[in-house]
Motif scaffolding. Structure first.
Motif, PDB file in Angstrom:
ATOM      1  N   GLN A 116     -65.282  26.835 -36.928  1.00  0.00           N
ATOM      2  CA  GLN A 116     -64.282  25.779 -37.088  1.00  0.00           C
ATOM      3  C   GLN A 116     -64.856  24.414 -36.715  1.00  0.00           C
ATOM      4  N   SER A 117     -66.123  24.244 -36.983  1.00  0.00           N
ATOM      5  CA  SER A 117     -66.777  22.965 -36.708  1.00  0.00           C
ATOM      6  C   SER A 117     -67.434  22.486 -37.998  1.00  0.00           C
ATOM      7  N   PRO A 118     -66.830  21.571 -38.706  1.00  0.00           N
ATOM      8  CA  PRO A 118     -65.570  20.876 -38.452  1.00  0.00           C
ATOM      9  C   PRO A 118     -64.370  21.785 -38.745  1.00  0.00           C
ATOM     10  N   PRO A 119     -63.194  21.389 -38.241  1.00  0.00           N
ATOM     11  CA  PRO A 119     -62.003  22.218 -38.419  1.00  0.00           C
ATOM     12  C   PRO A 119     -61.577  22.342 -39.878  1.00  0.00           C
ATOM     13  N   SER A 120     -60.995  23.488 -40.190  1.00  0.00           N
ATOM     14  CA  SER A 120     -60.426  23.712 -41.523  1.00  0.00           C
ATOM     15  C   SER A 120     -59.167  22.894 -41.713  1.00  0.00           C
ATOM     16  N   ARG A 121     -58.891  22.608 -42.965  1.00  0.00           N
ATOM     17  CA  ARG A 121     -57.588  22.069 -43.349  1.00  0.00           C
ATOM     18  C   ARG A 121     -56.887  23.182 -44.117  1.00  0.00           C
ATOM     19  N   THR A 122     -55.611  23.377 -43.837  1.00  0.00           N
ATOM     20  CA  THR A 122     -54.890  24.475 -44.474  1.00  0.00           C
ATOM     21  C   THR A 122     -53.559  24.020 -45.047  1.00  0.00           C
ATOM     22  N   VAL A 123     -53.088  24.814 -45.993  1.00  0.00           N
ATOM     23  CA  VAL A 123     -51.724  24.725 -46.486  1.00  0.00           C
ATOM     24  C   VAL A 123     -51.190  26.150 -46.500  1.00  0.00           C
ATOM     25  N   HIS A 124     -50.146  26.371 -45.722  1.00  0.00           N
ATOM     26  CA  HIS A 124     -49.445  27.650 -45.708  1.00  0.00           C
ATOM     27  C   HIS A 124     -48.218  27.493 -46.605  1.00  0.00           C
ATOM     28  N   HIS A 125     -48.214  28.188 -47.724  1.00  0.00           N
ATOM     29  CA  HIS A 125     -47.063  28.132 -48.630  1.00  0.00           C
ATOM     30  C   HIS A 125     -46.245  29.406 -48.429  1.00  0.00           C
ATOM     31  N   SER A 146     -41.464  37.619 -45.852  1.00  0.00           N
ATOM     32  CA  SER A 146     -41.770  36.505 -46.754  1.00  0.00           C
ATOM     33  C   SER A 146     -43.090  36.741 -47.461  1.00  0.00           C
ATOM     34  N   SER A 147     -43.335  35.912 -48.448  1.00  0.00           N
ATOM     35  CA  SER A 147     -44.620  35.885 -49.137  1.00  0.00           C
ATOM     36  C   SER A 147     -45.373  34.667 -48.635  1.00  0.00           C
ATOM     37  N   LEU A 148     -46.688  34.812 -48.488  1.00  0.00           N
ATOM     38  CA  LEU A 148     -47.516  33.726 -47.979  1.00  0.00           C
ATOM     39  C   LEU A 148     -48.750  33.553 -48.841  1.00  0.00           C
ATOM     40  N   ILE A 149     -49.013  32.322 -49.199  1.00  0.00           N
ATOM     41  CA  ILE A 149     -50.297  31.931 -49.784  1.00  0.00           C
ATOM     42  C   ILE A 149     -50.854  30.878 -48.838  1.00  0.00           C
ATOM     43  N   MET A 150     -52.056  31.111 -48.339  1.00  0.00           N
ATOM     44  CA  MET A 150     -52.684  30.099 -47.489  1.00  0.00           C
ATOM     45  C   MET A 150     -53.988  29.660 -48.147  1.00  0.00           C
ATOM     46  N   ALA A 151     -54.108  28.358 -48.340  1.00  0.00           N
ATOM     47  CA  ALA A 151     -55.342  27.771 -48.832  1.00  0.00           C
ATOM     48  C   ALA A 151     -56.054  27.145 -47.637  1.00  0.00           C
ATOM     49  N   GLU A 152     -57.351  27.384 -47.544  1.00  0.00           N
ATOM     50  CA  GLU A 152     -58.146  26.836 -46.443  1.00  0.00           C
ATOM     51  C   GLU A 152     -59.356  26.119 -47.034  1.00  0.00           C
ATOM     52  N   TRP A 153     -59.649  24.943 -46.517  1.00  0.00           N
ATOM     53  CA  TRP A 153     -60.818  24.189 -46.954  1.00  0.00           C
ATOM     54  C   TRP A 153     -61.542  23.683 -45.722  1.00  0.00           C
ATOM     55  N   ARG A 154     -62.853  23.800 -45.765  1.00  0.00           N
ATOM     56  CA  ARG A 154     -63.651  23.321 -44.636  1.00  0.00           C
ATOM     57  C   ARG A 154     -64.991  22.833 -45.148  1.00  0.00           C
ATOM     58  N   ALA A 155     -65.392  21.668 -44.658  1.00  0.00           N
ATOM     59  CA  ALA A 155     -66.737  21.159 -44.926  1.00  0.00           C
ATOM     60  C   ALA A 155     -67.624  21.683 -43.813  1.00  0.00           C
ATOM     61  N   SER A 161     -63.954  26.782 -49.725  1.00  0.00           N
ATOM     62  CA  SER A 161     -62.522  26.987 -49.941  1.00  0.00           C
ATOM     63  C   SER A 161     -62.278  28.480 -50.012  1.00  0.00           C
ATOM     64  N   ARG A 162     -61.147  28.901 -49.482  1.00  0.00           N
ATOM     65  CA  ARG A 162     -60.751  30.292 -49.663  1.00  0.00           C
ATOM     66  C   ARG A 162     -59.232  30.392 -49.626  1.00  0.00           C
ATOM     67  N   TRP A 163     -58.764  31.477 -50.194  1.00  0.00           N
ATOM     68  CA  TRP A 163     -57.333  31.706 -50.349  1.00  0.00           C
ATOM     69  C   TRP A 163     -56.976  33.061 -49.766  1.00  0.00           C
ATOM     70  N   PHE A 164     -55.798  33.119 -49.180  1.00  0.00           N
ATOM     71  CA  PHE A 164     -55.263  34.376 -48.684  1.00  0.00           C
ATOM     72  C   PHE A 164     -53.869  34.540 -49.273  1.00  0.00           C
ATOM     73  N   ALA A 165     -53.547  35.757 -49.672  1.00  0.00           N
ATOM     74  CA  ALA A 165     -52.198  36.077 -50.147  1.00  0.00           C
ATOM     75  C   ALA A 165     -51.709  37.273 -49.352  1.00  0.00           C
ATOM     76  N   ALA A 166     -50.448  37.201 -48.926  1.00  0.00           N
ATOM     77  CA  ALA A 166     -49.950  38.261 -48.054  1.00  0.00           C
ATOM     78  C   ALA A 166     -48.438  38.356 -48.091  1.00  0.00           C
ATOM     79  N   ARG A 167     -47.963  39.510 -47.657  1.00  0.00           N
ATOM     80  CA  ARG A 167     -46.556  39.700 -47.302  1.00  0.00           C
ATOM     81  C   ARG A 167     -46.516  39.643 -45.784  1.00  0.00           C
ATOM     82  N   VAL A 168     -45.573  38.910 -45.241  1.00  0.00           N
ATOM     83  CA  VAL A 168     -45.506  38.694 -43.785  1.00  0.00           C
ATOM     84  C   VAL A 168     -44.160  39.182 -43.266  1.00  0.00           C
TER      85      VAL A 168
END
Length: 152
Positions: free
Chosen positions: A73-82, A95-104, A111-118
């Motif tokens: 996490q250096s530098p930290p990721s930026r995420t969007v939890h949908h 619920s249903s979850l799509i999380m997009a993560e981006w990190r330099a 970039s990576r994506w996660f899809a899940a039932r929560v």
């Protein structure tokens, strides 16, 4: 919007804004955060889990994220939890979850994506609703995953 739905959406916002200490405060003292490898897994003792952390271990994760000590996490990721398709039954939410993560990083951008039932199992306490169990069933839980540092 119900109180349960509001809590689930608020949790996603806290994670996206990297407000991890506030996120941790949503959990009851006896809470567990669980990402099993199989959606059919009834217990963490049946098979290895991707993550199985009681609140005390979550607190360590949060502290490391806050201090910037995780090299992943250096530098930290930026995420969007949908979060969508929230179903509330009593004090439980599915619920249903799509999380997009981006990190330099040093080896380039990632970039990576996660899809899940929560599933959130909740309990009313003196300070409001608290998460007792957060179970994240990834659609590809059996697949290999790089380190998951930012909570889903």
């Amino acid at each position: 919007m119900s109180e349960v739905e509001a809590l689930v959406l608020h949790e996603a916002r806290l994670l996206d804004e990297q407000r991890y200490a506030e996120w941790l405060a949503l959990f009851a003292d006896d809470a567990v955060y669980w990402i099993p490898t199989r959606a059919s897994q009834a217990s963490p003792h049946e098979a290895l889990s991707i993550i199985y952390e009681p609140k005390s271990l979550l607190a360590v994760r949060v502290e490391r994220l806050a201090r910037g000590e995780m090299h992943v996490q250096s530098p930290p990721s930026r995420t969007v939890h949908h979060v969508s398709a929230i179903e509330v039954v009593g004090e439980e939410a599915r619920s249903s979850l799509i999380m997009a993560e981006w990190r330099a990083g040093p080896s380039g951008e990632m970039s990576r994506w996660f899809a899940a039932r929560v599933t959130h199992k909740l309990r009313r306490e003196a300070n409001g609703l608290r998460i007792v169990l957060k179970r994240v069933d990834l659609i590809d839980g059996e697949a290999p995953h790089r380190a998951i540092a930012v909570p889903l």
